[in-house]
Design an enzyme around this catalytic site. Structure first.
Site, PDB file in Angstrom:
ATOM      1  N   HIS A   3     -38.846  11.728 -15.684  1.00 31.02           N
ATOM      2  CA  HIS A   3     -37.819  12.548 -15.037  1.00 31.02           C
ATOM      3  C   HIS A   3     -36.599  12.717 -15.947  1.00 31.02           C
ATOM      4  CE1 HIS A   3     -35.476  13.808 -11.326  1.00 31.02           C
ATOM      5  NE2 HIS A   3     -34.481  13.440 -12.126  1.00 31.02           N
ATOM      6  N   GLU A   4     -36.093  11.605 -16.475  1.00 29.00           N
ATOM      7  CA  GLU A   4     -34.881  11.697 -17.305  1.00 29.00           C
ATOM      8  C   GLU A   4     -35.162  12.444 -18.605  1.00 29.00           C
ATOM      9  OE1 GLU A   4     -32.440  11.062 -15.580  1.00 29.00           O
ATOM     10  OE2 GLU A   4     -33.317   9.719 -14.104  1.00 29.00           O
ATOM     11  N   HIS A  24     -35.036  16.139 -18.051  1.00 26.82           N
ATOM     12  CA  HIS A  24     -33.678  16.687 -17.922  1.00 26.82           C
ATOM     13  C   HIS A  24     -33.133  17.207 -19.259  1.00 26.82           C
ATOM     14  CE1 HIS A  24     -32.363  16.349 -13.858  1.00 26.82           C
ATOM     15  NE2 HIS A  24     -32.539  15.029 -13.774  1.00 26.82           N
ATOM     16  N   GLU A  73     -32.622  19.131 -10.783  1.00 24.67           N
ATOM     17  CA  GLU A  73     -33.394  18.059 -10.141  1.00 24.67           C
ATOM     18  C   GLU A  73     -34.787  18.500  -9.691  1.00 24.67           C
ATOM     19  OE1 GLU A  73     -32.466  15.351 -10.763  1.00 24.67           O
ATOM     20  OE2 GLU A  73     -30.301  15.460 -11.037  1.00 24.67           O
ATOM     21  N   TYR A 101     -34.582  17.355  -4.569  1.00 22.59           N
ATOM     22  CA  TYR A 101     -35.539  17.078  -5.651  1.00 22.59           C
ATOM     23  C   TYR A 101     -36.929  17.582  -5.267  1.00 22.59           C
ATOM     24  CZ  TYR A 101     -32.047  13.812  -7.567  1.00 22.59           C
ATOM     25  OH  TYR A 101     -30.919  13.241  -8.103  1.00 22.59           O
TER      26      TYR A 101
HETATM   27 ZN   LIG Z   1     -32.460  13.821 -12.098  1.00 20.44          ZN
END
Ligand SMILES: [Zn+2]
EC number: 3.4.11.2
Length: 441
Positions: free
Chosen positions: A296-297, A300, A319, A372
């Site tokens: 996830h990170e 980003h 998100e 999300y």
């Molecule tokens: Zn996030």
């Protein structure tokens, strides 16, 4: 007086940012003493006015201003109150005026509390520091125009006691020891929103991960000694594969390098900064619930950091996309498919209150899990409608065309229609603008 200041224009972070100017470049020279949490520094802001004005409002919280100078116009006076440093010029200057504003400051940095949003910014650890600024914490450590859409390049010099490793959300250029101190030099040459700037300081060791044949991006992890080897290999150790996977789906990684910091302290949630993400020791685990956050990170970096919202109401563009990337990584790594995750979360959301508008959830719900998951479901609905080739063409060209810039939901809808040649506004509006959960196509 004057009534000249255009206040922060983002209702999600009231009181932050000034639309009267933009910052092109931050040059920060900082010295930090961890034992007493004392920070002092000089910040040079290369500024361009966006409209005619005789004053600039700079965000800086909790720290004391020691002096202000302006080059490019005559300074009349400055005043620092309530987190706002007002820099008043002797005469009005037209839009497009280039100024350098230098602020000397010092004090004890700490997080900034905001209603609905909690604490963000400079945070002391057991023996170190993290800065987690999303969305309103940047003024806890440097004077800035704290707008999500005001991107700038950065050069940072940071002096700290020897024995600590310091990282910034950018490239490390050098670290020079002088006596008992080390001065670290960093820069970020890709435009960065203030909230994505971070300092990380701790007693870390560095692990460099092999990037493999396809990737040339250096991936490093700063972490405490003695992390569990198998857990590390199953989580942070898989980042080169994740980067290869996302590179194929979203286009080339948008920054020069990628670094993850794993703090010795447990952290409730990890957080992305530009070209750097922060995790706690507790996230070093082979469990999917932790591994998904590593993916996830990283995602980003494409969605949120390279391509950033113009205002926080569109947070799903960060998100929802990063959440969808978790499902893509799950599928690529042989776990549940994106289809299976979509079915699972659609059923879950169907049982929750239908009172959230994805395209404007409000500051109190901007980090609600439904943003999300529904954001990811919106992308899955788009993918099922237009097919894989068109869908990933939409995502990769979105990044290619907007990296370094700021975007809105309307930009995304228009982009998806243009790239696919399909009428998609109706489909996407049902997901983005209406509270009821639509069926998956
Ligand atoms: Zn996030």
């Amino acid at each position: 007086m004057g009534g000249d200041i255009v206040p922060g224009t983002d209702p999600y972070v009231p009181g932050h940012g000034d639309a009267a100017y933009g910052v092109d470049h931050y040059d920060l020279a900082l010295t930090y003493r961890p034992s007493s949490n004392q920070l002092r520094g000089e910040a040079r802001l290369a500024v361009t006015t966006r409209r005619e004005t005789d004053r600039l409002r700079v965000d800086l919280h909790h720290l004391a201003v020691r002096g202000v100078t302006v080059e490019g116009a005559a300074l009349a006076r400055d005043a620092h109150k309530g987190g706002h440093l007002s820099v008043v010029l002797r005469e009005r200057v037209p839009a497009g005026t280039v100024l350098t504003v230098t602020v000397r400051y010092a004090g004890t940095p700490r997080t900034i509390r905001a209603r609905h949003l909690g604490d963000a910014g400079w945070e002391e650890l057991e023996d170190g520091v993290i800065v987690a600024s999303q969305p309103h914490g940047a003024p806890s450590w440097f004077p800035c125009n704290d707008r999500v859409d005001d991107k700038a390049t950065y050069a940072v010099s940071f002096t700290a006691p020897a024995g600590y490793v310091v990282a910034f959300s950018g490239e490390t250029r050098c670290a020079k020891r002088r006596g008992a101190s080390v001065t670290w030099q960093f820069d970020q040459t890709h435009p960065m929103a203030p909230y994505l700037a971070t300092i990380q300081l701790g007693r870390y060791v560095e692990t460099r991960l092999a990037t493999g044949a396809a990737g040339t991006t250096p991936i490093t992890v700063l972490h405490p000694a003695g992390l569990d080897r198998d857990a590390f290999a199953a989580s942070f150790g898989r980042q080169p594969e994740m980067m290869r996977c996302f590179g194929e789906l979203f286009g080339a990684y948008p920054f020069d390098g990628y670094r993850t910091v794993v703090t010795d302290d447990p952290l409730e949630i990890p957080l992305e900064s530009q070209s750097l993400s922060t995790f706690g020791r507790n996230h070093c685990s082979a469990e999917w619930e932790e591994v998904r956050l590593v993916a996830h990170e990283l995602a980003h970096q494409w969605f949120g950091n390279a391509v950033t919202v113009r205002s926080w109401r569109d947070i799903w563009l960060h998100e929802g996309f990063a959440c969808y990337a978790e499902w893509l990584w799950s599928e690529a790594s042989g776990l549940s498919t994106a289809d299976e995750w979509a079915a699972h979360h659609h059923a879950r959301l169907a049982g929750l209150p239908q009172d959230l508008v994805l395209g404007d959830p409000g500051p109190e719900l901007m980090f609600d899990d439904r943003v999300y998951k529904r954001g990811a479901l919106t992308l899955h609905a788009l993918r099922r409608t237009v097919g894989d080739d068109a869908f990933f063409g939409v995502l990769s060209s979105w990044v290619r065309e907007h990296a370094g810039g700021s975007v809105t939901t309307a930009d995304f809808v228009g982009h998806a229609e243009r790239v696919t040649g399909s009428e998609l506004a109706g489909l996407l509006a049902a997901w983005i603008d209406a509270p009821e959960l639509p069926p998956l196509p």
